[in-house]
Scaffold this active site. Structure first.
Site, PDB file in Angstrom:
ATOM      1  N   PRO A  18      -5.490 -11.261  -0.027  1.00 45.31           N
ATOM      2  CA  PRO A  18      -5.832  -9.861   0.274  1.00 45.31           C
ATOM      3  C   PRO A  18      -5.035  -8.795  -0.468  1.00 45.31           C
ATOM      4  CG  PRO A  18      -4.439 -10.739   2.003  1.00 45.31           C
ATOM      5  CD  PRO A  18      -4.695 -11.879   1.052  1.00 45.31           C
ATOM      6  N   ALA A  35       8.300  -9.115   3.867  1.00 45.31           N
ATOM      7  CA  ALA A  35       9.322  -8.660   2.925  1.00 45.31           C
ATOM      8  C   ALA A  35      10.107  -7.460   3.443  1.00 45.31           C
ATOM      9  CB  ALA A  35       8.673  -8.303   1.592  1.00 45.31           C
ATOM     10  N   CYS A  54       5.423  -6.973   0.437  1.00 47.16           N
ATOM     11  CA  CYS A  54       5.049  -8.352   0.131  1.00 47.16           C
ATOM     12  C   CYS A  54       4.561  -8.518  -1.298  1.00 47.16           C
ATOM     13  CB  CYS A  54       4.017  -8.845   1.133  1.00 47.16           C
ATOM     14  SG  CYS A  54       4.741  -9.131   2.767  1.00 47.16           S
ATOM     15  N   TYR A  80       0.441 -16.753   4.586  1.00 47.24           N
ATOM     16  CA  TYR A  80       1.221 -15.521   4.764  1.00 47.24           C
ATOM     17  C   TYR A  80       0.334 -14.276   4.633  1.00 47.24           C
ATOM     18  CZ  TYR A  80       5.162 -18.715   3.934  1.00 47.24           C
ATOM     19  OH  TYR A  80       6.058 -19.759   3.989  1.00 47.24           O
ATOM     20  N   HIS A  81      -0.804 -14.290   5.326  1.00 49.97           N
ATOM     21  CA  HIS A  81      -1.735 -13.164   5.234  1.00 49.97           C
ATOM     22  C   HIS A  81      -2.045 -12.550   6.600  1.00 49.97           C
ATOM     23  CE1 HIS A  81      -3.497 -15.036   1.272  1.00 49.97           C
ATOM     24  NE2 HIS A  81      -2.312 -14.462   1.095  1.00 49.97           N
ATOM     25  N   ALA A 113      12.024   2.760  10.560  1.00 46.92           N
ATOM     26  CA  ALA A 113      11.333   3.636  11.501  1.00 46.92           C
ATOM     27  C   ALA A 113      11.331   2.965  12.872  1.00 46.92           C
ATOM     28  CB  ALA A 113       9.905   3.881  11.035  1.00 46.92           C
ATOM     29  N   SER A 116       6.375  -7.632  -3.604  1.00 51.04           N
ATOM     30  CA  SER A 116       7.655  -7.987  -4.222  1.00 51.04           C
ATOM     31  C   SER A 116       8.152  -9.347  -3.749  1.00 51.04           C
ATOM     32  CB  SER A 116       8.725  -6.929  -3.878  1.00 51.04           C
ATOM     33  OG  SER A 116       8.506  -5.731  -4.570  1.00 51.04           O
ATOM     34  N   HIS A 117       7.307 -10.072  -3.016  1.00 51.75           N
ATOM     35  CA  HIS A 117       7.794 -11.232  -2.260  1.00 51.75           C
ATOM     36  C   HIS A 117       6.840 -12.410  -2.356  1.00 51.75           C
ATOM     37  CE1 HIS A 117       9.917 -12.806   1.431  1.00 51.75           C
ATOM     38  NE2 HIS A 117      10.848 -11.952   1.064  1.00 51.75           N
ATOM     39  N   ALA A 156       0.819  -1.213   0.000  1.00 50.18           N
ATOM     40  CA  ALA A 156       0.000   0.000   0.000  1.00 50.18           C
ATOM     41  C   ALA A 156       0.851   1.260   0.000  1.00 50.18           C
ATOM     42  CB  ALA A 156      -0.928   0.016   1.215  1.00 50.18           C
TER      43      ALA A 156
END
Length: 507
Positions: A489, A81, A87, A443-444, A209, A89-90, A16
């Site tokens: 998702p 990721a 994610c 993996y969600h 961060a 990209s993963h 996002a």
């Protein structure tokens, strides 16, 4: 780093976050993206979708563990990721549009303004390229699987799961990729690569961060640490600006807790001074668990393949439901990460079906293990712990349905033998023991900063994605899910990014 304050600071250049950044750069805002991982530009390990499995557990994976699970598998590693694009990209880039009922459930949970009609425009304007697995990537094993699903179960054969809402069906899955090059259509590829040279965009890569800076109830910037130098400094936010937290369902609540925003008693116990007592931070941890039926193949598994999980099946056991209540991926590899640990052999040539629970009822929580940003949080998914036993029963039913497909030609002809759970494991109690010991994750992780109505004490953000108790902070990632979407998702998270950008702009 540029020597000025930023209109928008996006924490996490992922699924996002890249969407938010691109839309606000186009709006001529001064945008800074803080991304813990490196760039994916030119990195074929990441860009080539077929190589996604190689990323799990590697240098581009935060690789979070799971605490002891009394009712499920305690050995699950959650890939998250550490690279631009997050994610997207993963992962496998399975790109299913959210079902209308998923957004209806969010509205019922207090997310006013998130109806299917409200969200449809955001799905239509995504920049990613989505399509069913291209004809050039079809192969005989997937063809046989889809055919046998139709014969054994009577489900329709679907050419495009995104063409219209569905309740059942088997077919090749929609995927975000370029069939000619094999490059994934991640958020970074689709949204950021073309604007990285814009003067109003600053990318702080390999930078974590570690704390939100606040003053009298408003955020003033983000404290960060360089992964290369170890040095810390604050990225300043312009007066009236916005910090958009898009670090994902693990690292967004983790950052809030480290910043003193969360359940005050728990923070006190860790030596973190509470800034805002927000008890819902870290609660409502959701996931899609999946079981496995593993077969030894009667011959080498054929190529080509986009990402080794090209075909899927959706089943509706309860005919009163308006959406499927079981989903299966066909894995064209022996996905033995959990069965091998239990003593099952690894076939030279194998494949499996992975039934998963579209709308699980077990709910867990995330918490800190210390006040140090270097220590990983505790992820307690409470897998298969729902009081009514729905989740475990769903996976047991999934094993039985997978066996029905496996007993039906032409898929049957690809099978030499069942390896796991094994042909002798047949009664409900033994099958339930198997799925509890060997289930995996799709993996969600989601839900840990869920949005809700004003009277919901555990809602972390409002329906306009504003963080409660601190001005100038929004959350835009899967952590805001009130309930788990039925399907993978990723597209829902892209849509959240689009909507968050509009909310920042005041549209």
């Amino acid at each position: 780093m540029r020597q000025h304050d930023y209109d928008v600071i996006v924490v996490g250049g992922g699924t996002a976050g890249a969407v938010v950044a691109r839309r606000l750069v186009d709006d001529e805002r001064r945008v800074c993206v803080i991304e813990a991982g490196p760039s994916d530009v030119g990195d074929q390990r990441v860009l080539q979708l077929s190589r996604w499995l190689d990323l799990l557990g590697g240098e581009l994976d935060f690789d979070y563990g799971t605490v002891e699970q009394p009712h499920g598998n305690s050995h699950i590693r959650h890939a998250r990721a550490r690279v631009l694009g997050g994610c997207s990209s993963h992962n496998t880039m399975i790109s299913l549009r959210p079902m209308p009922g998923d957004f209806d459930a969010w509205v019922a949970a207090g997310a006013k303004g998130w109806s299917p009609a409200d969200m449809q425009p955001y799905g239509e304007r995504l920049l990613n390229r989505f399509q069913p697995v291209d004809d050039v990537h079809h192969n005989p094993l997937c063809d046989a699987f889809v055919s046998s699903c139709g014969t054994a179960l009577g489900v329709p054969l679907v050419t495009d799961f995104n063409a219209a809402p569905f309740v059942e069906g088997a077919g090749y899955l929609p995927v975000g990729y370029d069939p000619a090059s094999g490059v994934r259509s991640s958020s970074s590829v689709s949204y950021l690569h073309g604007v990285l040279d814009r003067d109003n965009l600053t990318m702080l890569l390999e930078t974590r961060a570690v704390r939100l800076e606040t003053d009298e109830g408003r955020t003033t910037g983000v404290r960060v640490r360089s992964s290369t130098t170890g040095g810390e400094y604050t990225v300043p936010l312009a007066p009236g600006g916005t910090v958009v937290l898009a670090a994902g369902a693990v690292d967004t609540p983790r950052l809030l807790l480290l910043s003193g925003i969360g359940p005050a008693g728990e923070l006190d116990g860790l030596g973190i001074e509470p800034v805002v007592d927000l008890p819902g931070v870290g609660e409502n941890l959701l996931d899609h668990p999946e079981a496995l039926v593993l077969w030894e193949a009667s011959r080498p598994v054929p190529e080509p393949s986009v990402m080794q999980s090209d075909a899927g099946l959706f089943v509706r056991r309860d005919t009163e439901e308006t959406a499927p209540d079981l989903m299966f991926h066909l894995y064209m590899i022996p996905f033995t990460v959990n069965t091998e640990r239990l003593g099952y052999p690894v076939p030279e040539h194998g494949f499996g079906m992975t039934p998963n629970i579209p709308r699980p009822r077990s709910v867990g929580r995330l918490s800190l293990t210390s006040a140090s940003p270097d220590d990983k949080p505790a992820l307690d998914f409470r897998y298969l712990s729902d009081p009514g036993g729905y989740d475990a029963r769903t996976l047991v039913d999934g094993v039985r349905i997978a066996r029905e497909v496996a007993a039906t030609a032409p898929f049957r002809d690809w099978i030499a033998r069942e390896i796991a759970p094994g042909p002798d494991v047949v009664d409900d109690a033994d099958l339930e023991q198997f799925v509890r010991r060997s289930h995996h994750t799709v993996y969600h992780p989601a839900g840990t900063c869920r949005m809700g109505a004003d009277d919901d004490r555990l809602a972390v953000v409002t329906p306009d994605l504003r963080l409660r108790g601190v001005d100038g902070v929004m959350v835009a990632d899967a952590s805001i899910f009130p309930t788990m979407p039925t399907v993978n998702p990723m597209i829902a998270v892209f849509m959240i990014g689009e909507r968050a950008a509009d909310l920042v702009k005041g549209v």
